[in-house]
Motif scaffolding. Sequence first.
Motif, PDB file in Angstrom:
ATOM      1  N   GLN A  95     -14.534  10.724  15.546  1.00 57.38           N
ATOM      2  CA  GLN A  95     -15.528  11.466  14.770  1.00 57.38           C
ATOM      3  C   GLN A  95     -15.085  11.494  13.317  1.00 57.38           C
ATOM      4  O   GLN A  95     -13.951  11.860  13.021  1.00 57.38           O
ATOM      5  CB  GLN A  95     -15.645  12.906  15.288  1.00 57.38           C
ATOM      6  CG  GLN A  95     -16.292  13.017  16.643  1.00 57.38           C
ATOM      7  CD  GLN A  95     -17.780  12.733  16.611  1.00 57.38           C
ATOM      8  OE1 GLN A  95     -18.359  12.478  15.560  1.00 57.38           O
ATOM      9  NE2 GLN A  95     -18.415  12.753  17.768  1.00 57.38           N
ATOM     10  N   GLU A  96     -15.974  11.099  12.429  1.00 57.79           N
ATOM     11  CA  GLU A  96     -15.632  11.196  11.015  1.00 57.79           C
ATOM     12  C   GLU A  96     -16.189  12.506  10.481  1.00 57.79           C
ATOM     13  O   GLU A  96     -17.381  12.757  10.565  1.00 57.79           O
ATOM     14  CB  GLU A  96     -16.221  10.015  10.247  1.00 57.79           C
ATOM     15  CG  GLU A  96     -15.396   8.754  10.416  1.00 57.79           C
ATOM     16  CD  GLU A  96     -15.954   7.624   9.595  1.00 57.79           C
ATOM     17  OE1 GLU A  96     -16.203   7.830   8.398  1.00 57.79           O
ATOM     18  OE2 GLU A  96     -16.153   6.536  10.166  1.00 57.79           O
ATOM     19  N   ALA A  97     -15.285  13.321   9.960  1.00 56.65           N
ATOM     20  CA  ALA A  97     -15.705  14.638   9.479  1.00 56.65           C
ATOM     21  C   ALA A  97     -16.682  14.495   8.311  1.00 56.65           C
ATOM     22  O   ALA A  97     -17.551  15.341   8.108  1.00 56.65           O
ATOM     23  CB  ALA A  97     -14.492  15.427   9.053  1.00 56.65           C
ATOM     24  N   ASP A 146      -1.017   6.755  -2.828  1.00 53.58           N
ATOM     25  CA  ASP A 146      -1.634   8.066  -3.085  1.00 53.58           C
ATOM     26  C   ASP A 146      -3.109   8.044  -2.702  1.00 53.58           C
ATOM     27  O   ASP A 146      -3.632   8.981  -2.099  1.00 53.58           O
ATOM     28  CB  ASP A 146      -1.503   8.448  -4.557  1.00 53.58           C
ATOM     29  CG  ASP A 146      -0.063   8.773  -4.920  1.00 53.58           C
ATOM     30  OD1 ASP A 146       0.730   8.966  -3.966  1.00 53.58           O
ATOM     31  OD2 ASP A 146       0.270   8.823  -6.125  1.00 53.58           O
ATOM     32  N   LEU A 147      -3.751   6.958  -3.077  1.00 51.69           N
ATOM     33  CA  LEU A 147      -5.181   6.819  -2.782  1.00 51.69           C
ATOM     34  C   LEU A 147      -5.430   6.933  -1.275  1.00 51.69           C
ATOM     35  O   LEU A 147      -6.311   7.672  -0.818  1.00 51.69           O
ATOM     36  CB  LEU A 147      -5.655   5.454  -3.288  1.00 51.69           C
ATOM     37  CG  LEU A 147      -7.108   5.101  -3.029  1.00 51.69           C
ATOM     38  CD1 LEU A 147      -7.981   5.667  -4.146  1.00 51.69           C
ATOM     39  CD2 LEU A 147      -7.296   3.600  -2.942  1.00 51.69           C
ATOM     40  N   CYS A 148      -4.611   6.198  -0.499  1.00 46.70           N
ATOM     41  CA  CYS A 148      -4.798   6.214   0.957  1.00 46.70           C
ATOM     42  C   CYS A 148      -4.530   7.606   1.515  1.00 46.70           C
ATOM     43  O   CYS A 148      -5.269   8.095   2.363  1.00 46.70           O
ATOM     44  CB  CYS A 148      -3.858   5.222   1.628  1.00 46.70           C
ATOM     45  SG  CYS A 148      -4.282   3.535   1.238  1.00 46.70           S
ATOM     46  N   GLU A 149      -3.471   8.228   1.040  1.00 45.61           N
ATOM     47  CA  GLU A 149      -3.090   9.525   1.580  1.00 45.61           C
ATOM     48  C   GLU A 149      -4.139  10.581   1.234  1.00 45.61           C
ATOM     49  O   GLU A 149      -4.582  11.342   2.084  1.00 45.61           O
ATOM     50  CB  GLU A 149      -1.722   9.935   1.051  1.00 45.61           C
ATOM     51  CG  GLU A 149      -1.197  11.179   1.726  1.00 45.61           C
ATOM     52  CD  GLU A 149       0.254  11.451   1.389  1.00 45.61           C
ATOM     53  OE1 GLU A 149       0.761  10.857   0.409  1.00 45.61           O
ATOM     54  OE2 GLU A 149       0.873  12.257   2.096  1.00 45.61           O
ATOM     55  N   ASN A 150      -4.564  10.588  -0.028  1.00 45.28           N
ATOM     56  CA  ASN A 150      -5.483  11.640  -0.473  1.00 45.28           C
ATOM     57  C   ASN A 150      -6.872  11.514   0.141  1.00 45.28           C
ATOM     58  O   ASN A 150      -7.580  12.498   0.305  1.00 45.28           O
ATOM     59  CB  ASN A 150      -5.591  11.643  -1.998  1.00 45.28           C
ATOM     60  CG  ASN A 150      -4.258  11.937  -2.637  1.00 45.28           C
ATOM     61  OD1 ASN A 150      -3.382  12.531  -1.993  1.00 45.28           O
ATOM     62  ND2 ASN A 150      -4.070  11.503  -3.873  1.00 45.28           N
ATOM     63  N   ASN A 151      -7.296  10.288   0.418  1.00 40.29           N
ATOM     64  CA  ASN A 151      -8.653  10.092   0.936  1.00 40.29           C
ATOM     65  C   ASN A 151      -8.700   9.765   2.417  1.00 40.29           C
ATOM     66  O   ASN A 151      -9.756   9.449   2.942  1.00 40.29           O
ATOM     67  CB  ASN A 151      -9.353   8.980   0.166  1.00 40.29           C
ATOM     68  CG  ASN A 151      -9.522   9.325  -1.296  1.00 40.29           C
ATOM     69  OD1 ASN A 151     -10.306  10.191  -1.623  1.00 40.29           O
ATOM     70  ND2 ASN A 151      -8.751   8.679  -2.142  1.00 40.29           N
ATOM     71  N   SER A 152      -7.551   9.830   3.117  1.00 39.18           N
ATOM     72  CA  SER A 152      -7.453   9.462   4.535  1.00 39.18           C
ATOM     73  C   SER A 152      -8.025   8.063   4.778  1.00 39.18           C
ATOM     74  O   SER A 152      -8.869   7.868   5.652  1.00 39.18           O
ATOM     75  CB  SER A 152      -8.210  10.450   5.435  1.00 39.18           C
ATOM     76  OG  SER A 152      -7.904  11.747   5.088  1.00 39.18           O
ATOM     77  N   PHE A 153      -7.617   7.113   3.948  1.00 37.50           N
ATOM     78  CA  PHE A 153      -8.078   5.731   4.147  1.00 37.50           C
ATOM     79  C   PHE A 153      -7.136   4.994   5.088  1.00 37.50           C
ATOM     80  O   PHE A 153      -5.928   5.046   4.921  1.00 37.50           O
ATOM     81  CB  PHE A 153      -8.112   4.971   2.804  1.00 37.50           C
ATOM     82  CG  PHE A 153      -9.261   5.339   1.934  1.00 37.50           C
ATOM     83  CD1 PHE A 153     -10.412   5.925   2.453  1.00 37.50           C
ATOM     84  CD2 PHE A 153      -9.214   5.074   0.563  1.00 37.50           C
ATOM     85  CE1 PHE A 153     -11.479   6.255   1.634  1.00 37.50           C
ATOM     86  CE2 PHE A 153     -10.275   5.394  -0.264  1.00 37.50           C
ATOM     87  CZ  PHE A 153     -11.414   5.994   0.283  1.00 37.50           C
TER      88      PHE A 153
END
Lengths: 427, 423
Positions: free
Chosen positions: A215-217, B229-236
């Motif tokens: 599920q994507e929040a 940072d980009l990946c961590e902050n945006n849950s990518f």
Amino acid sequence: MLKQYLKQAIQIIQENRLVSCISVLGTAISIMMVMIVVLVMQIQLVNFYPEDKRDRMLYLDGGGTHVVGNNHQRESNGNMSVETAKACFYSLETPETVSLYCSEDFAFSLPARMMFDAYPVKEVDSNFWKVFSFRFIEGNSFSEADFDAGLKQVVLSETLARRFFGSTAVVGQEILLNRVAYRICGVVKDVSKAASTAYAMAWVPYTSIPAVMRQEADYENIRGLLSAVILAKDASDFESIREEFLAKVNQYNTTKRDYQVDFNRNPVTRWEKLRGSSGQSYVEWKDYWLETGALLLFLIIMPALNLLGVTQSSIQKRQAEIGVRKAFGATNRDIIGQVLCENGVTTLLGGFVGLVLSLVALPICKDFLLESSNTSLSLSMLVRPSAFIVALLFSLILNLLSAGIPAWRISRKEIVEALKNHEETNK
Amino acid sequence: MLRHIFKIIYNQRKLNIFIFLELLLASCLLWAISDSLLVDVYTQRQPMGVDVESVYSFHLSVADEAMSSDSLNYRKTAEDFLQLVENVRQCPEVEAASISVSAVPYTWTTSWSCLLAADDTTTSPDLCQVFYVMPEYFQVLHIQTPEGRPVYEEAVRNPGEFIISQTLAEKLFPGVSAVGREAKYGNFGGDASIPRKIISVTKPRRRTDFERAEPVYYVLWRNDKEFLDLCENNSFLPTAFDFLVRMRPNFQPSAMADFLQKNSARLSSDNIYVSSYTPLNKYKTDMLKGRMDNQKKKTALVVFMLVNIFFGIIGTFWLRTQSRRAEIGLRAALGASKQSLQLQLYLEGLVLLALTLPLTLIFIGNMLLADLPDTYRLDYTWWRFVFPVIGSYVLLSAMILVGISFPARKIARMNPAETLHYE
């Protein structure tokens, strides 16, 4: 009477072979082009393996799920999550079945040998096997219980089974999808790309794919990967299904705070898909026929003008004969009937050749005529009674167009004038 | 002579009207099709701005266990991704590899945003396509500056965040060089208050072979930390990114499967791995299919028209020579040579065609007034007018000449005495 006309028509054809040849060929090419257009439409419309209930189906294709933020700061077209599917589709009671699916490419390998070539896979639910009539060569589809449990099972197409194992007797064997082990539960006959909703080279339960279940929040759990297909009990149920569906969507939206989902004008019928409609860009009948109709008209008008010149001059040569017939009491209607009948022999002959040519030409030119390349065609898609009727209809139209005016003209001529004007006057 | 032919054509108007209408219809349509094909072919021949030959898109997968767990560490998977890319770069067959977002040529996944000159407070910005990339991206796609230098070297040498295409540069900074100037995001895309430096300008870049170059710009991740940072902050997840690889020029596409198999150990890093690949050429074929098919369908229509014209001409003129045998015999008896008789027939056909020209020109004029021809991709200049018109008429004339040659040959075989016999 008709026999007499036929005899005469055959006589005329033999008399001027070159011109008759040209008339028949001209008609044949025109009917061929028309029939190719018609056959391409037919392939999108008729039932064939495994989509043999298309007339009862409603579609929500990829990109048809529209999510809007309540204050319009964001919106997006995409697909839906499992949660949305449960609320808006699985809960429907009017249809016979509803199936949710998504498509993805996977690399297939054998446990002993890593491979990286990707093949199209459909991630489906257990209803998918009820909506489409797959023919199993070996084994069976995964059951509802297997689906609920998210077991890693896969149904392979015949081609894929042969490519990896050299045979179709592979049920129970293991194969890797992106390095994840799946157990083969069945092998089905290959599906043509023309059956685009059912098409894939392998089918797995979508519950076995974490990316689908996740599920994507973002967008309040609405956004996901699923598309839908609905099988109605009867085509007349479409309206009531749409009503129930809209009610479900409204109900689902009351549970959301920041976002609302709507499915544009989805789900759409096969006829709506044919004219290029998906819910998000709806094509009206008028616009579709304006384009297709113009093309068909052009394909008919061009040879009709051709044939007009030919019929006009061949009839003029027979002015005297027609004068005599009229002098002995033939009515205008008789004359028109005769000309149309005689010309009809040529057009029907041409029409038949054209139909055969179109059935030969379409498979040859399919790569640029059909939407996806390498689409396999079968006889059940092409050879249909409807195709014969349409070809006949267009031949008759062509006949009327190419012989109508000359027949009408000649029939109105005064007997005296017709008799007087012998061969050389072509005015 | 010509006047005489006009007279003959006029006297046979009832017969000629059909073939005339057919020629008119054909010349108008032929013009329309050849004009659109001309624009297509012209556009196709323009440089693309990127080179996709020997470039592959590698697809990533995240192990099921990691995907299913609730405590997925985004920084860790991003680090694994960087490690994986580094592994691939080490392979001797690989020339370059890069990470980017929505930046694979010939795919539908795109990002759009606005860019403005830093000191601009008045213009309302237009959306343009944006690519988020690592500097190696320019190396992978062989992107050059308008002068032909590799953009990659400038991106590595100079500090700054933005690289813009020449098309956008001309829009934002007309008449002056954009390099070294500052730009800011428009109403969305990022924080508009911080101006950032433009490092370099690229050649115009087009989305497909059938489109004109539109303004685009690139946002650079200067270092690994920015990316992490980009990946961590945006849950990518790494699967959200493009992973493009350019192979060395002598690498054969057929060797790809073997290459991947040989290096399969290098192609995974803890929880993520390369699962499959697609040559960018495949994306290209797929994306252009509709347009290429359209060209083929148009060509088929042209062939259909020409065949019809051929049939129409051959039929009409064949019957005509037949019904005018007496006239032709008389002319021959009065001393007309066979050549001049044939010439007359050919001229009759060509004059008939020439008569359609004024009407076709009116048709073209109307189309232009209604702004129906595509003038966005190619301006309507004299040569764009001349070539399709001449081309259409040359084709039609050729068909007419071939069509008439059959009845003309018949005339050559005619015996004047015999034809007069009909009189």
